[in-house]
Design a protein around this motif. Structure first.
Motif, PDB file in Angstrom:
ATOM      1  N   GLY A   1      -6.038  -7.862   3.899  1.00 42.40           N
ATOM      2  CA  GLY A   1      -5.999  -9.156   3.314  1.00 42.40           C
ATOM      3  C   GLY A   1      -6.775  -9.362   1.967  1.00 42.40           C
ATOM      4  N   GLN A   2      -7.182  -8.124   1.456  1.00 37.86           N
ATOM      5  CA  GLN A   2      -7.807  -8.395   0.101  1.00 37.86           C
ATOM      6  C   GLN A   2      -7.022  -7.693  -1.108  1.00 37.86           C
ATOM      7  N   SER A   3      -5.968  -8.230  -1.094  1.00 35.66           N
ATOM      8  CA  SER A   3      -5.230  -7.593  -2.176  1.00 35.66           C
ATOM      9  C   SER A   3      -5.426  -7.665  -3.464  1.00 35.66           C
ATOM     10  N   GLN A   4      -6.550  -8.903  -3.733  1.00 40.40           N
ATOM     11  CA  GLN A   4      -7.061  -9.146  -5.133  1.00 40.40           C
ATOM     12  C   GLN A   4      -7.822  -8.065  -5.439  1.00 40.40           C
ATOM     13  N   LEU A   5      -8.638  -7.633  -4.689  1.00 38.26           N
ATOM     14  CA  LEU A   5      -9.137  -6.190  -5.042  1.00 38.26           C
ATOM     15  C   LEU A   5      -8.552  -4.990  -5.170  1.00 38.26           C
ATOM     16  N   ALA A   6      -7.445  -4.898  -4.963  1.00 41.23           N
ATOM     17  CA  ALA A   6      -6.573  -3.755  -5.158  1.00 41.23           C
ATOM     18  C   ALA A   6      -6.175  -3.444  -6.622  1.00 41.23           C
ATOM     19  N   THR A   7      -5.684  -2.509  -7.272  1.00 38.72           N
ATOM     20  CA  THR A   7      -5.446  -2.040  -8.526  1.00 38.72           C
ATOM     21  C   THR A   7      -3.992  -2.921  -8.766  1.00 38.72           C
ATOM     22  N   PRO A   8      -3.753  -3.226 -10.030  1.00 39.88           N
ATOM     23  CA  PRO A   8      -2.336  -3.817 -10.272  1.00 39.88           C
ATOM     24  C   PRO A   8      -1.354  -2.799  -9.627  1.00 39.88           C
ATOM     25  N   GLN A   9      -1.504  -1.398  -9.804  1.00 38.51           N
ATOM     26  CA  GLN A   9      -0.574  -0.480  -9.474  1.00 38.51           C
ATOM     27  C   GLN A   9      -0.272  -0.565  -7.679  1.00 38.51           C
ATOM     28  N   GLY A  10      -1.526  -0.630  -7.160  1.00 40.12           N
ATOM     29  CA  GLY A  10      -1.293  -0.792  -5.878  1.00 40.12           C
ATOM     30  C   GLY A  10      -0.989  -1.938  -5.180  1.00 40.12           C
ATOM     31  N   GLN A  11      -1.028  -2.998  -5.869  1.00 42.09           N
ATOM     32  CA  GLN A  11      -0.317  -4.455  -5.512  1.00 42.09           C
ATOM     33  C   GLN A  11       0.838  -4.393  -5.705  1.00 42.09           C
ATOM     34  N   ALA A  12       1.360  -3.773  -6.769  1.00 40.13           N
ATOM     35  CA  ALA A  12       3.102  -3.680  -7.151  1.00 40.13           C
ATOM     36  C   ALA A  12       3.407  -2.846  -5.927  1.00 40.13           C
ATOM     37  N   GLN A  13       2.954  -1.591  -5.655  1.00 41.74           N
ATOM     38  CA  GLN A  13       3.485  -0.660  -4.802  1.00 41.74           C
ATOM     39  C   GLN A  13       3.373  -1.187  -3.222  1.00 41.74           C
ATOM     40  N   TYR A  14       2.410  -1.483  -2.740  1.00 38.70           N
ATOM     41  CA  TYR A  14       2.497  -2.095  -1.307  1.00 38.70           C
ATOM     42  C   TYR A  14       2.792  -3.419  -1.160  1.00 38.70           C
ATOM     43  N   ASN A  15       2.564  -4.428  -1.926  1.00 34.27           N
ATOM     44  CA  ASN A  15       2.934  -5.656  -1.709  1.00 34.27           C
ATOM     45  C   ASN A  15       4.465  -5.976  -1.595  1.00 34.27           C
ATOM     46  N   SER A  16       5.231  -4.845  -2.461  1.00 34.03           N
ATOM     47  CA  SER A  16       6.603  -4.712  -2.441  1.00 34.03           C
ATOM     48  C   SER A  16       7.136  -4.000  -1.374  1.00 34.03           C
TER      49      SER A  16
END
Length: 255
Positions: A239-254
């Motif tokens: 639940g800490q997606s704001q701390l992930a890299t932009p690449q990680g947010q794009a990959q795992y949130n989708s």
């Protein structure tokens, strides 16, 4: 272009940690502080367990010194009594993509049962030996390690049986050991998943955003190397997606 965190110029040092009051009544622990999330969490756990901290970091010939910049910052934030940065150049003989610039860093994920190229031959064995020496000199009762056998199960020096064998050696190899006061090797994260580590870090107040786990030495984490991938996935699952890299947010949130 040379990274601002290039590690080619190096010398062992003791970093002055300002505004620290020594509390002689509390036991001391050596914490192996790489600058990454795992080591910072292990250090915070040592503090929560009632120890005063003495940090030890190693400039071992890794591709960059960016993680050491984080280690210095974390040592101050954790209120370490001392912070020692020691040179032990394992890149002299290579054997790892973390120390050999001729090897390519893995960016495709880890495979179960396969030791990745980021394994550095003998790294933990050397680091723990240095920590034992420092512990004896500083009369520390414990050594805290951020090693983890779950997400990096291929690393032979991150297993509980490895630690047990090293503890046996620690109980034989020094003056304090012969006096029955060998420091205890503690690896509080060894069986945690990466998500568990993130949750523990949050509970302990670790400044996760100030830790550095990326294999690259740029100003921002790459979001593509195996270390970034594992960290990003855990941060998002915790639940800490704001701390992930932009690449990680794009990959795992989708996903």
């Amino acid at each position: 272009m040379q990274s601002p965190f290039d590690s080619t110029v190096s010398s062992s040092e003791t970093v002055e940690v300002p505004n620290v009051i020594y509390a002689a009544a509390r036991p001391r622990a050596i914490v192996l502080l790489s600058g990454g999330l795992d080591s910072a969490t292990a250090a915070a756990q040592a503090q929560a367990d009632g120890f005063e901290l003495i940090a030890l970091s190693c400039r071992y010939g890794q591709r960059h010194a960016r993680e050491l910049a984080s280690a210095k910052q974390l040592a101050q934030q954790l209120g370490c009594l001392e912070h020692h940065i020691v040179d032990v150049n394992l890149n002299l003989w290579g054997g790892s993509s973390l120390t050999d610039l001729n090897q390519t860093l893995p960016r495709t994920g880890t495979d179960e049962g396969v030791i990745p190229s980021t394994y550095v031959p003998g790294r933990n064995t050397v680091f723990i030996a240095l920590a034992l020496s420092l512990a004896e000199a500083k009369q520390a009762q414990a050594i805290y390690l951020g090693i983890n056998a779950v997400d990096y199960s291929g690393y032979p020096d991150c297993r509980p049986e490895y630690l047990a064998a090293y503890q046996a050696l620690a109980s034989l190899s020094s003056k304090v050991a012969l006096e029955g006061e060998a420091p205890e090797l503690r690896a509080p994260l060894v069986k945690d998943s990466k998500v568990d580590i993130v949750k523990r870090a949050l509970a302990l107040g670790v400044p996760i955003g100030d830790t550095w786990s990326c294999y690259s030495g740029e100003l921002e984490p790459c979001g593509e190397c195996d270390s970034c991938r594992i960290r990003d996935r855990a941060l998002i699952e915790a639940g800490q997606s704001q701390l992930a890299t932009p690449q990680g947010q794009a990959q795992y949130n989708s996903a």
